[in-house]
Scaffold this motif. Structure first.
Motif, PDB file in Angstrom:
ATOM      1  N   SER A1162       0.847  -1.195   0.000  1.00 24.11           N
ATOM      2  CA  SER A1162       0.000   0.000   0.000  1.00 24.11           C
ATOM      3  C   SER A1162       0.881   1.242   0.000  1.00 24.11           C
ATOM      4  CB  SER A1162      -0.907  -0.001   1.232  1.00 24.11           C
ATOM      5  OG  SER A1162      -1.634   1.197   1.306  1.00 24.11           O
ATOM      6  N   ASN A1163       0.566   2.172  -0.890  1.00 19.60           N
ATOM      7  CA  ASN A1163       1.343   3.416  -0.950  1.00 19.60           C
ATOM      8  C   ASN A1163       1.170   4.261   0.304  1.00 19.60           C
ATOM      9  OD1 ASN A1163       2.253   2.761  -3.531  1.00 19.60           O
ATOM     10  ND2 ASN A1163       0.447   3.692  -4.509  1.00 19.60           N
ATOM     11  N   LYS A1164       0.047   4.112   0.972  1.00 13.66           N
ATOM     12  CA  LYS A1164      -0.232   4.914   2.163  1.00 13.66           C
ATOM     13  C   LYS A1164       0.481   4.382   3.411  1.00 13.66           C
ATOM     14  CE  LYS A1164      -4.877   6.137   0.515  1.00 13.66           C
ATOM     15  NZ  LYS A1164      -6.332   6.107   0.828  1.00 13.66           N
ATOM     16  N   LEU A1165       1.018   3.188   3.316  1.00 13.87           N
ATOM     17  CA  LEU A1165       1.598   2.556   4.510  1.00 13.87           C
ATOM     18  C   LEU A1165       3.108   2.381   4.391  1.00 13.87           C
ATOM     19  CD1 LEU A1165      -1.096  -0.258   5.002  1.00 13.87           C
ATOM     20  CD2 LEU A1165      -1.048   2.028   6.040  1.00 13.87           C
ATOM     21  N   GLN A1166       3.750   3.227   3.583  1.00 16.45           N
ATOM     22  CA  GLN A1166       5.178   3.052   3.366  1.00 16.45           C
ATOM     23  C   GLN A1166       6.006   3.349   4.617  1.00 16.45           C
ATOM     24  OE1 GLN A1166       6.626   1.675   0.624  1.00 16.45           O
ATOM     25  NE2 GLN A1166       4.441   1.291   0.168  1.00 16.45           N
ATOM     26  N   SER A1167       5.560   4.335   5.392  1.00 10.93           N
ATOM     27  CA  SER A1167       6.308   4.643   6.620  1.00 10.93           C
ATOM     28  C   SER A1167       6.243   3.471   7.592  1.00 10.93           C
ATOM     29  CB  SER A1167       5.727   5.900   7.275  1.00 10.93           C
ATOM     30  OG  SER A1167       4.351   5.718   7.601  1.00 10.93           O
ATOM     31  N   ILE A1168       5.057   2.847   7.677  1.00 15.06           N
ATOM     32  CA  ILE A1168       4.920   1.668   8.545  1.00 15.06           C
ATOM     33  C   ILE A1168       5.749   0.518   7.978  1.00 15.06           C
ATOM     34  CG2 ILE A1168       3.299  -0.022   9.468  1.00 15.06           C
ATOM     35  CD1 ILE A1168       1.132   2.097   9.359  1.00 15.06           C
ATOM     36  N   ALA A1169       5.745   0.397   6.665  1.00 13.57           N
ATOM     37  CA  ALA A1169       6.514  -0.674   6.031  1.00 13.57           C
ATOM     38  C   ALA A1169       7.992  -0.537   6.330  1.00 13.57           C
ATOM     39  CB  ALA A1169       6.266  -0.678   4.528  1.00 13.57           C
ATOM     40  N   ARG A1170       8.523   0.720   6.306  1.00 17.10           N
ATOM     41  CA  ARG A1170       9.948   0.909   6.589  1.00 17.10           C
ATOM     42  C   ARG A1170      10.276   0.500   8.032  1.00 17.10           C
ATOM     43  NH1 ARG A1170       9.103   5.416   3.121  1.00 17.10           N
ATOM     44  NH2 ARG A1170       8.602   6.756   4.899  1.00 17.10           N
ATOM     45  N   ARG A1171       9.368   0.822   8.945  1.00 17.37           N
ATOM     46  CA  ARG A1171       9.627   0.444  10.341  1.00 17.37           C
ATOM     47  C   ARG A1171       9.656  -1.082  10.484  1.00 17.37           C
ATOM     48  NH1 ARG A1171       5.404   4.052  11.957  1.00 17.37           N
ATOM     49  NH2 ARG A1171       4.396   2.312  13.071  1.00 17.37           N
ATOM     50  N   PHE A1172       8.714  -1.768   9.854  1.00 13.54           N
ATOM     51  CA  PHE A1172       8.689  -3.220   9.970  1.00 13.54           C
ATOM     52  C   PHE A1172       9.837  -3.850   9.183  1.00 13.54           C
ATOM     53  CE2 PHE A1172       4.688  -2.770  11.979  1.00 13.54           C
ATOM     54  CZ  PHE A1172       4.388  -3.982  12.582  1.00 13.54           C
ATOM     55  N   GLU A1173      10.258  -3.192   8.106  1.00 15.52           N
ATOM     56  CA  GLU A1173      11.415  -3.705   7.376  1.00 15.52           C
ATOM     57  C   GLU A1173      12.666  -3.612   8.222  1.00 15.52           C
ATOM     58  OE1 GLU A1173      13.651  -3.127   3.051  1.00 15.52           O
ATOM     59  OE2 GLU A1173      12.027  -1.763   3.674  1.00 15.52           O
ATOM     60  N   LYS A1174      12.774  -2.503   8.941  1.00 21.92           N
ATOM     61  CA  LYS A1174      13.906  -2.335   9.854  1.00 21.92           C
ATOM     62  C   LYS A1174      13.857  -3.374  10.973  1.00 21.92           C
ATOM     63  CE  LYS A1174      16.161   1.139  12.723  1.00 21.92           C
ATOM     64  NZ  LYS A1174      16.107   2.547  13.240  1.00 21.92           N
ATOM     65  N   LEU A1175      12.620  -3.637  11.471  1.00 25.17           N
ATOM     66  CA  LEU A1175      12.466  -4.642  12.521  1.00 25.17           C
ATOM     67  C   LEU A1175      12.835  -6.023  11.994  1.00 25.17           C
ATOM     68  CD1 LEU A1175      11.473  -5.493  15.342  1.00 25.17           C
ATOM     69  CD2 LEU A1175       9.150  -5.577  14.425  1.00 25.17           C
ATOM     70  N   ALA A1176      12.419  -6.332  10.745  1.00 20.24           N
ATOM     71  CA  ALA A1176      12.751  -7.634  10.161  1.00 20.24           C
ATOM     72  C   ALA A1176      14.249  -7.786   9.966  1.00 20.24           C
ATOM     73  CB  ALA A1176      12.016  -7.804   8.826  1.00 20.24           C
ATOM     74  N   ASP A1177      14.925  -6.696   9.579  1.00 19.34           N
ATOM     75  CA  ASP A1177      16.366  -6.763   9.394  1.00 19.34           C
ATOM     76  C   ASP A1177      17.074  -7.005  10.725  1.00 19.34           C
ATOM     77  OD1 ASP A1177      15.992  -6.318   6.724  1.00 19.34           O
ATOM     78  OD2 ASP A1177      16.324  -4.141   6.858  1.00 19.34           O
ATOM     79  N   CYS A1178      16.555  -6.390  11.778  1.00 17.08           N
ATOM     80  CA  CYS A1178      17.174  -6.584  13.100  1.00 17.08           C
ATOM     81  C   CYS A1178      17.023  -8.033  13.562  1.00 17.08           C
ATOM     82  CB  CYS A1178      16.554  -5.645  14.130  1.00 17.08           C
ATOM     83  SG  CYS A1178      16.879  -3.895  13.833  1.00 17.08           S
ATOM     84  N   LEU A1179      15.878  -8.615  13.249  1.00 18.38           N
ATOM     85  CA  LEU A1179      15.636  -9.979  13.705  1.00 18.38           C
ATOM     86  C   LEU A1179      16.438 -10.995  12.919  1.00 18.38           C
ATOM     87  CD1 LEU A1179      11.769  -9.918  14.264  1.00 18.38           C
ATOM     88  CD2 LEU A1179      13.603  -9.403  15.873  1.00 18.38           C
ATOM     89  N   SER A1180      16.739 -10.655  11.678  1.00 16.01           N
ATOM     90  CA  SER A1180      17.499 -11.592  10.859  1.00 16.01           C
ATOM     91  C   SER A1180      18.974 -11.570  11.236  1.00 16.01           C
ATOM     92  CB  SER A1180      17.333 -11.254   9.382  1.00 16.01           C
ATOM     93  OG  SER A1180      17.783  -9.928   9.126  1.00 16.01           O
TER      94      SER A1180
END
Length: 1180
Positions: A1162-1180
């Protein structure tokens, strides 16, 4: 003479009526009454019996109306008093018969008379005006003799008299001048004995009215009585000193007896009165029995927690006194001077009791000697009444009374006596009157019984040096329990009266059951056992006339031995003398040796029964200790069975009457002894078999997820022995560890059980077949084939053919246990017979039989589910198809039982859940219609076992199943019905059953029309249920579907519902103390279920669900971070297995990446996506 009297009566009252109607009056009313009525009262009274009752009533009402109309300035006293005299004298001749309106007028005059006579500002109220007091007493006699059907008016007037007299007695002028101190006898004697007598009579009349018609007394009247009683008692206690003389003793007795009657039939709350009554009643505990010298124990002599040394020290100190009562000096060698009665004095000094002990159950009489002198004013009746009132408070409002236990029970130095620290134990230990001590024992029993036993479970004993300046509730209760033990054990060692000693033993049994010994001194429980055992050996073992007392003592010993959890110190005590007991030397030298001696056939059946109960307790709590006594157990059982002699078949023996001690028998019979012996045998067989209950055989894998794998709670089965103490138990996989158990089972089957299973007494047969419910699969399959067949045939035969319901119920329980054994159903014949036996008993009229039968039925279904899952069908002698008819019978029976009571319904639901997991539904011709409408259904052409592999069926064709094609629909409908109508156990069984249903791979949940309703109910239970086990099972069932597709249209509701519940879990208001232990499991299960469904979300989900997840992104982010951090800490601290940690992290990572996929789409949820992407990178 009669005619002249009648003429005089009628002339006087006719003239009185005429004169009162003349206006203006020619004579003043007081003079008129004096001249016409009062001056001729003797003649008028003599004529009363000859006149019609209605005429007398009419004339007397005229008299009281005229007397009541006299103003205060005229000759009120003469008129009021003489009016009362006349009415009283007439009422003594005839019974006054008036209507209710006339009584209202009469009572109005009496009330005015009382108010005038007992006016607090009248100087003569307490100055010896005998005429007024006589008039008040006459009013009371009139009330006692009147025939008024309505008691409320009488009670109101009596309460008014008590209130007015109490106000006069305790007004300021009276308080300062009505008492004088008599130095010669040391007591305060009131001058106004008449007022005390008036109150005594009034309270006695109230008590009589309450005894006769207490059930019809209104709540308001009961409340008024309670308030007046509280006011009077508080007034007495406010003087902090009770008066000792005949008048006051009678008053106290009447007052307290009335209070007892009011408290024993409560019609409202007592909570606001408990504190006041306790403080007041406590003062009566020592009323009339104080003396001069005090035996004072040094503080250090009571600091030790060793009760034996403590009691010995107290005895040494007491021997130095000038007088010791018989119940404390018994069996001591030193001589004691004869008792000299002393006069009792009220003194502010601390003084001990001078005790003259009575050995009679009756109260003292004129021949009682010194005891009569010690109770010169019958003060013991007041003490007994006060103690009974405490017992009434305990029975009426035990919860409120617990706050005042430190006032009623000792917290230190129980064997010391101080005047102003009297407790119920003080009365039990030191009171000179037997009835008082018996009443105290009864009150203590009431306090320790019922809800209070739960309240005491928080008790914890701490040394006084460790308590600090503030004493917690647990420490205070621990001190109380220690002092109660000390006092009761002291009495057990010294008491000589058999009746009181029996009460003490029973009181000790209640104390044992209420004491958490695990938080008490470790030697306390062994001391209790040793003390009771020693008294048994010293006084009862050789006496034949104390059967009842010995049985009570043995019952007390059994209670101590059955205390859970068991104590290692008790185990050591029981092991003392084991070697000598086994070889037969000094059989009564140890506890177990004594129990075996008392359990012999030559003993009285009451004694043998209680001794066997004690042996059973040892077998259950200390199985390793009892293992050395197998030969004695076997011999004891065999001896009791062969009562008719060695040549008489045991099962044909007709029980002959035992020689009983008339009056002492407790109702035990030889059959009960035989039953108790079989139960001892049962406990020993369970211990050697390693029995832990059926739950360890049927492991529930529904909750087996990475987050819940460590949440398995160890459940203690009450029928399973304790194995934790002294020695290791045999492991489930080590079959050689059961060799001794096999040997003992073979001996029991050859020597005991064939006879007892055919015994004429149903209780013996039930106990015998219960033995089979304590075996385990490890022992069972090591038994010879003929022994296995004997067990199977016995339980089936008794379950089907026995005429007694209790025997059939016990047989069904054994079937339920044996059906859980692996490979037991390799024989189709055993399965068919087990199902037949259980199904027959589900039709029984007794609920107890249907409960055990339904339990066995559910266990059979559970066993079949495990066998299907474990691919044991190839071992079946008849093949899987042979089970179709049995499964049909099980399903129909379980569906029928879902309409029974809750205890049966829960087993029926469990049975259906097990069946629904492995029955294969094929050839679906239509989708299941609405549950309530039954518009369409799932046709079931075949029913067979569901194999978990994807392999094709081993056999070629499976014959069509000819049963009801509506199974699935009826099952679901039964589940939904039970959720709404069943109790909590039924509801969590429904949740578990639905989880099993979801695991059936032949069902396409997404196509089931009933699926949305089921998901909604599970979410509702998970959100709103106050029972955490229900919520845990509901969350577990919601996690069963493995794919997004299986949730169907309910997936969005499930995701949103789980998120809301998770978000609000910390603020849950439904948490209760009983649910607290399940809170951790609920959190972990809810976490696991939420991660599971979040791992299934995708960008293809409906926009409303994606919008919801975007709205809750912040909460989900914080929750996932916190969850990952806790997992990292557990990994670093090695608190969880590595495999489990990896699986948990995988679930968290999958949920994060699924959410990230939605947010990136979703184009409207990109800021949320970046936060979860950062969280996923930390977990990996």
């Amino acid at each position: 003479m009669a005619l002249s009297g009648i003429r005089a009566w009628r002339t006087a009252f006719l003239t009185l009526r005429d004169e009162t109607l003349t206006f203006p009056p020619r004579t003043l009313l007081p003079d008129l009454l004096r001249n016409l009525i009062f001056s001729h009262s003797e003649i008028l009274v003599s004529a009363a019996s000859a006149l019609p009752p209605h005429e007398i009533a009419s004339d007397l009402i005229l008299l009281v109306e005229l007397a009541g109309a006299i103003s205060e300035g005229e000759d009120v006293e003469y008129t009021f008093i003489n009016t009362c005299h006349l009415i009283h004298d007439v009422s003594c001749r005839i019974r006054l018969e008036m209507n209710s309106s006339s009584w209202v007028v009469m009572f109005g005059f009496f009330e005015k008379m009382v108010q005038w006579s007992l006016c607090t500002d009248t100087k003569t109220a307490c100055s010896g005006n005998a005429a007024r007091m006589k008039a008040i007493r006459e009013i009371l006699e009139i009330l006692r003799n009147c025939s008024l059907a309505e008691n409320s008016k009488i009670l109101e007037l009596l309460l008014h008299i008590i209130s007015r007299s109490h106000a006069v007695l305790f007004c300021s002028s009276y308080s300062s001048g009505n008492q004088r101190y008599a130095i010669d006898i040391g007591t305060k004697i009131p001058k106004c004995n008449d007022l005390w007598e008036v109150q005594t009579i009034a309270f006695s009349m109230i008590g009589d009215a309450f005894s006769r018609n207490g059930s019809n007394i209104s709540v308001n009247m009961w409340q008024s009585m309670l308030e007046v009683l509280r006011k009077v008692i508080d007034g007495l206690v406010s003087r902090s000193l009770l008066v000792e003389d005949y008048v006051m003793s009678r008053f106290y007795n009447s007052l307290l007896h009335c209070l007892h009657l009011v408290l024993s039939d409560p019609k409202g709350s007592l909570s606001e009165h408990v504190a006041g009554f306790v403080a007041s009643l406590q003062m009566f505990f020592t009323y009339g029995i104080t003396n001069k010298s005090l035996v004072v124990f040094k503080e250090k002599e009571f600091s030790s927690i060793n009760l034996n040394s403590r009691l010995e020290q107290s005895r040494k100190i007491e021997r130095g006194g000038t007088y010791r009562p018989p119940h404390l000096r018994k069996r001591e060698e030193m001589s004691v001077q004869p008792f000299k009665a002393r006069g009792f004095r009220c003194s502010s000094d601390c003084e001990p009791f001078g005790l003259g002990f009575m050995s009679s159950d009756s109260e003292h009489s004129d021949s009682d000697g010194p005891v009569k002198d010690t109770d010169r004013f019958r003060c013991s009746k007041a003490r007994i009444a006060a103690i009974i009132c405490i017992q009434d408070l305990c029975e009426a409002d035990p919860k409120s009374l617990t706050a005042y236990w430190p006032m009623l029970l000792p917290t230190n130095d129980v064997l010391q006596l101080r005047k102003y620290q009297a407790t119920l134990m003080t009365c039990l230990l030191f009171d000179p009157i037997l009835k008082t001590r018996m009443a105290s024992a009864s009150a203590l029993a009431a306090m320790l019984d019922g809800p209070s036993s739960v309240f005491l479970q928080v008790a914890e004993y701490k040394e006084s040096t460790k308590c600090g300046s503030f004493t917690t509730l647990s420490s205070s209760l621990g001190q109380i329990l220690m002092q109660l033990h000390a006092g009761l054990l002291y009495l057990i060692q010294h008491e000589t009266h058999s009746g009181l000693l029996a009460s003490v033993f029973k009181l000790l049994m209640l104390l044992i059951s209420a004491t958490p010994y695990i938080r008490m001194p470790i030697e306390l429980l062994p001391t209790v056992i040793s003390t009771v055992h020693k008294r048994i050996l010293e006084d009862f073992s050789l006496k034949t006339n104390q059967t009842s007392l010995l049985a009570t003592a043995l019952s007390c010993l059994a209670s101590a031995l059955s205390t859970s959890p068991p104590s290692s110190q008790v185990a050591e005590l029981l092991q003392e003398g084991t070697s000598t007991d086994v070889v037969g030397v000094q059989p009564n030298s140890s506890v177990l040796g004594s129990m075996f001696q008392f359990s012999q056939r030559v003993m009285h059946p009451t004694i043998a029964f209680e001794a066997l109960q004690a042996l059973r307790a040892v077998s259950h709590n200390y199985p390793n200790v009892m293992a050395a006594y197998w030969e004695q157990v076997s011999a004891t059982v065999y001896g009791l069975l062969r009562e008719g002699g060695p040549d008489c078949p045991i099962y044909e023996v007709q029980s002959r009457p035992w020689k009983v001690d008339v009056g002492n028998a407790l109702g035990s019979t030889p059959e009960k002894c035989t039953m108790a012996a079989i139960r001892v045998l049962d406990e020993c067989l369970r211990a050697t078999s390693g029995f832990k209950g059926t739950d360890n055989l049927l492991e529930d894998k529904l909750l087996d997820t990475p987050f819940t794998s460590d949440c398995t709670r160890t459940k203690k089965i009450s029928s399973a022995p304790w194995y934790e103490l002294n020695g290791s138990e045999v492991s489930e996989g080590n079959l050689t560890g059961y060799s001794s158990g096999v040997k003992q089972w073979c001996e029991a089957i050859e020597k005991h059980l064939p006879s007892t299973l055919l015994h004429k007494a149903p209780m013996v047969r039930a106990a015998s077949v219960t033995c089979f419910a304590g075996t385990t699969s490890s022992v069972f399959f090591l038994l010879p084939k003929e022994k296995q067949d004997f067990i199977i045939s016995s339980v089936i035969s008794l379950a089907i053919s026995d005429e007694v319901p209790s025997v059939r119920a016990a047989a069904c329980r054994a079937i339920g246990v044996i059906s859980c054994f692996p490979q037991i159903f390799e024989s189709t014949e055993i399965l068919v017979e087990f199902i037949r036996a259980a199904e027959i008993n589900t039709h029984d009229t007794l609920v107890s039989v249907r409960i055990t039968a339904s339990w066995a039925l559910a266990n059979i279904c559970d066993s079949l589910r495990h066998r299907a899952s474990d691919l044991h069908l190839d071992k079946c002698s008849s093949g899987p198809n042979a089970y179709s008819g049995s499964i049909s019978l099980l399903a129909e029976c379980a569906l029928r039982l879902t309409k029974d009571g809750d205890k049966i319904k829960s087993n029926a639901v469990r049975a259906l859940g097990n069946l629904s997991r492995f029955v294969r539904f094929t050839n679906q011709s239509a989708m299941c219609g609405p549950v309530d409408g039954m518009a369409s259904y799932l046709a079931i052409d075949d029913v067979e076992f569901l194999e978990l592999s994807n392999e094709s069926e081993a056999s070629g064709s499976v014959p069509n199943f000819l049963g009801d094609p509506h199974w699935l629909e009826r099952m679901v409908q039964a589940f939904l019905s039970c959720v709404t109508t069943g109790n909590v156990k039924v509801q969590w069984n429904v949740c578990h059953a639905l989880g099993n249903l979801f695991l059936n791979e032949t069902l396409k949940l997404q196509d089931m029309i009933w699926a949305p309703s089921v998901y909604s109910i599970l979410l509702l239970l998970l959100r709103d249920s106050t029972n955490f086990k229900i919520r845990i099972h509901a969350a577990s069932a919601l996690a069963v579907p493995t794919s997004r597709h299986e949730y169907g249209s309910s997936f969005s509701d499930v995701v949103q519902g789980l998120e809301h519940i998770l978000e609000n879990l910390s603020s849950d208001q439904s948490l209760t103390p009983s649910s607290f232990k399940y809170m951790g499991t609920l959190e972990k299960q809810l976490t696991s279920t939420t991660l599971h469904v979040l791992g299934l979300v995708s960008c293809n989900d409906p926009p409303p669900l994606q919008d919801f997840l975007a709205k809750k992104a912040s909460f989900l982010e914080e929750w996932l971070k916190s969850l990952w951090s806790s997992l990292a800490e557990q990994t670093s601290d090695q608190l969880a297995p590595e495999t489990t940690s990896i699986e948990k992290k995988a679930m968290v990572s999958k949920a994060i990446r699924s959410l990230l996929q939605i947010y990136e789409g979703s184009n409207k949820l990109q800021s949320i996506a970046r936060r979860f992407e950062k969280l996923a990178d930390c977990l990996s």
